[in-house]
Enzyme design. Structure first.
Site, short mmCIF file in Angstrom:
data_model
loop_
_atom_site.label_atom_id
_atom_site.label_comp_id
_atom_site.label_asym_id
_atom_site.label_seq_id
_atom_site.Cartn_x
_atom_site.Cartn_y
_atom_site.Cartn_z
N GLY A 146 9.19 1.97 -5.97
CA GLY A 146 8.72 2.59 -4.73
C GLY A 146 7.72 1.68 -4.07
N GLN B 154 0.87 -0.51 1.53
CA GLN B 154 0.87 -1.56 0.48
C GLN B 154 1.27 -2.91 1.04
OE1 GLN B 154 3.31 0.97 -2.46
NE2 GLN B 154 2.00 -0.28 -3.76
N CYS C 68 1.62 0.76 -10.44
CA CYS C 68 1.69 0.58 -8.99
C CYS C 68 1.63 -0.90 -8.68
CB CYS C 68 0.51 1.30 -8.34
SG CYS C 68 0.44 1.14 -6.55
N LEU C 69 2.46 -1.35 -7.75
CA LEU C 69 2.47 -2.78 -7.40
C LEU C 69 1.13 -3.22 -6.81
CD1 LEU C 69 6.05 -3.18 -5.84
CD2 LEU C 69 5.30 -3.73 -8.16
N HIS D 275 3.98 9.90 -5.72
CA HIS D 275 3.13 8.70 -5.79
C HIS D 275 3.11 7.98 -4.44
CE1 HIS D 275 1.75 4.89 -7.98
NE2 HIS D 275 2.11 4.44 -6.79
N GLU D 276 4.30 7.78 -3.85
CA GLU D 276 4.37 7.05 -2.56
C GLU D 276 3.72 7.84 -1.44
OE1 GLU D 276 4.99 4.05 -2.85
OE2 GLU D 276 5.84 4.27 -4.85
N HIS E 124 0.06 7.42 -1.27
CA HIS E 124 -0.33 6.17 -0.59
C HIS E 124 -0.53 6.41 0.90
CE1 HIS E 124 -0.20 2.91 -3.50
NE2 HIS E 124 0.98 3.28 -3.96
CO CO Z 1 1.86 2.67 -5.72
#
Ligand code: CO
Length: 156
Positions: free
Chosen positions: A46, A51, A92-93, A134-135, A138
């Site tokens: 995701g 991000q 998470c990236l 989660h997304e 963000h």
């Molecule tokens: Co994330």
């Protein structure tokens, strides 16, 4: 398509409450393409627009990590969630090499627009439900490390 730079925790854009999208144009389509390519390149499941430095309500998810399961969500809203919750590991990236356990609803229904501006409704469970939650966090400036228990380094 292009690989975008992924912002890491500490970057102010990750704390912003993102703005809704109102133009479904070629700029948006290019962003969606680039976000998917960036997600696949980094082996993520995701990725949310903040991000990659854009404070707008856009996210891509693909829990199959291979384009078949790609879902592009614009202005997503969770309209229903199960009382049933589950704690599981997340990463998470934007927070490389850190993992933690986050409590999430097991099942959610999300409404969003696709890249053509058509309204969609999706009910998701387990990993897909977790990934969407989660997304969407963000998009409100929330990182999983803000809610995780047992934060740890490394994928154990
Ligand atoms: Co994330």
């Amino acid at each position: 398509m292009a690989i975008l730079k992924v912002e890491h925790a500490g970057s102010p854009v990750l704390k912003e409450v993102c703005q809704p999208v109102d133009k479904f144009d070629s700029t948006l389509r290019r962003l969606l393409d680039d976000m998917a390519e960036t997600m696949y390149k980094q082996n993520g499941i995701g990725l949310a627009a903040p991000q990659v430095g854009q404070a707008i309500r856009v996210a891509v998810v693909d829990i199959q990590e291979g384009k078949r399961g790609l879902v592009e969500m614009i202005n997503p809203v969770i309209v229903k969630r199960s009382n049933d919750v589950e704690e599981d590991r997340e990463g998470c990236l934007s927070v490389p090499d850190i993992f933690g356990d986050v409590l999430r609803s097991k099942k959610i229904t999300v409404e969003y627009y696709n890249r053509r501006g058509k309204k969609q409704r999706l009910t998701a469970t387990d990993l897909m439900a977790r990934c969407i939650q989660h997304e969407l966090d963000h998009l409100d400036g929330v990182l999983f490390i803000n809610k995780a228990k047992r934060l740890r380094r490394g994928d154990d």
